[in-house]
Design an enzyme around this catalytic site. Sequence first.
Site, PDB file in Angstrom:
ATOM      1  N   HIS A 285      -1.045  11.249  -1.957  1.00 22.49           N
ATOM      2  CA  HIS A 285      -2.300  10.646  -1.513  1.00 22.49           C
ATOM      3  C   HIS A 285      -3.191  12.016  -0.956  1.00 22.49           C
ATOM      4  O   HIS A 285      -4.512  11.908  -1.451  1.00 22.49           O
ATOM      5  CB  HIS A 285      -2.191  10.037  -0.180  1.00 22.49           C
TER       6      HIS A 285
ATOM      7  N   ASP B 243      -0.951   6.221  -5.498  1.00 21.46           N
ATOM      8  CA  ASP B 243      -2.003   7.193  -5.778  1.00 21.46           C
ATOM      9  C   ASP B 243      -1.227   8.169  -6.836  1.00 21.46           C
ATOM     10  O   ASP B 243      -0.268   8.774  -6.484  1.00 21.46           O
ATOM     11  CB  ASP B 243      -2.338   7.922  -4.505  1.00 21.46           C
TER      12      ASP B 243
ATOM     13  N   HIS C 256       0.827  -1.131  -0.053  1.00 22.23           N
ATOM     14  CA  HIS C 256      -0.033  -0.229  -0.138  1.00 22.23           C
ATOM     15  C   HIS C 256       0.819   1.183   0.170  1.00 22.23           C
ATOM     16  O   HIS C 256       1.691   1.314   0.832  1.00 22.23           O
ATOM     17  CB  HIS C 256      -1.097   0.014   1.084  1.00 22.23           C
TER      18      HIS C 256
HETATM   19  O1  G3P Z   1      -5.722   0.358  -2.386  1.00 24.01           O
HETATM   20  C1  G3P Z   1      -6.796   1.010  -1.721  1.00 24.01           C
HETATM   21  C2  G3P Z   1      -6.616   2.234  -0.963  1.00 24.01           C
HETATM   22  O2  G3P Z   1      -5.313   2.597  -1.314  1.00 24.01           O
HETATM   23  C3  G3P Z   1      -7.507   3.293  -0.905  1.00 24.01           C
HETATM   24  O3  G3P Z   1      -7.617   3.970   0.267  1.00 24.01           O
HETATM   25  O4  G3P Z   1      -7.183   6.122   1.004  1.00 24.01           O
HETATM   26  O5  G3P Z   1      -5.125   4.743   1.074  1.00 24.01           O
HETATM   27  O6  G3P Z   1      -5.888   5.770  -1.054  1.00 24.01           O
HETATM   28  P1  G3P Z   1      -6.522   4.956   0.305  1.00 24.01           P
HETATM   29 CA    CA Z   2      -4.771   4.654  -2.356  1.00 21.23          CA
END
Ligand code: G3P
Ligand code: CA
Length: 251
Positions: A56, A43, A14
């Site tokens: 993000h 992201d 992540h």
């Molecule tokens: O992979 C899903 C996750 O990244 C979505 O939540 O807020 O971490 O971008 P967030």
């Molecule tokens: Ca994400």
Amino acid sequence: MTIAQHSYPRIVGHRGAAALAPENTLASIRAAAANGVTWIEVDSKLAGDDIPVLFHDETLDRTTNTTGRVANRSAAELAHFDAGSWFGPAGNPAFAGEPVPTLAQALTEVRKLGLGLDLEIKPDKDRTVETATHSLEVLSEAGFTSADPLLVTSFQPEALRIFHTYAPEFARGLLIWKWPDGWLETARALGCVAVISDQQSLVTESDVRQITDAGFLAMTYTVNDRDRAEQLLGWGVTSVVTDDPTVMLGL
Ligand code: G3P
Ligand code: CA
């Protein structure tokens, strides 16, 4: 053109590997690869000059040494900010000076490391179409094709619609949080291969089956507990997105 079908991993890092290095940086991508991850999620957001960068939040406050909106800075300016010092021990930050990378730089790193990529299109409000369009341009300029292990994801159906229309060969995943109205119809209409749910909404195996029985791969975020990851994988989840791949070794 038909949609790409890749084999997806059980573990996706992540924001790179957000527990091991500052999120959405090249260091984080390297940390994921160094800890056995074969796919990462990052992201993609637009800088003020419409260049996609890895970021993000809408503001720089939480993860850099400055403040204000990402959208008010060019990608070149962002490259000079420190997106690493906030992470790690005060006074001895291991990642001091780590810049905000462009998406293009991240794609080069991903290629170099042989990683698969879950690319989340993360638009600021009212910038969905532009963020998706410019991210697609960068992917194309980098030579990404349906042969590359790539999954384009977003909470914003409009972002996935851009890919569905202009690059249908790239696999798509609809991100959802708490079962929004119409999620299944939206995933179908956008030709998604996966639905990626918050893990808190997967309370029982039947919640996973809502996704898989409809013909989608079930993926879930963000899982940092090994027992919970085992449970979800046992219920039929294809991939869990984790901040800390070291916890998931061998799953
Ligand atoms: O992979 C899903 C996750 O990244 C979505 O939540 O807020 O971490 O971008 P967030
Ligand atoms: Ca994400």
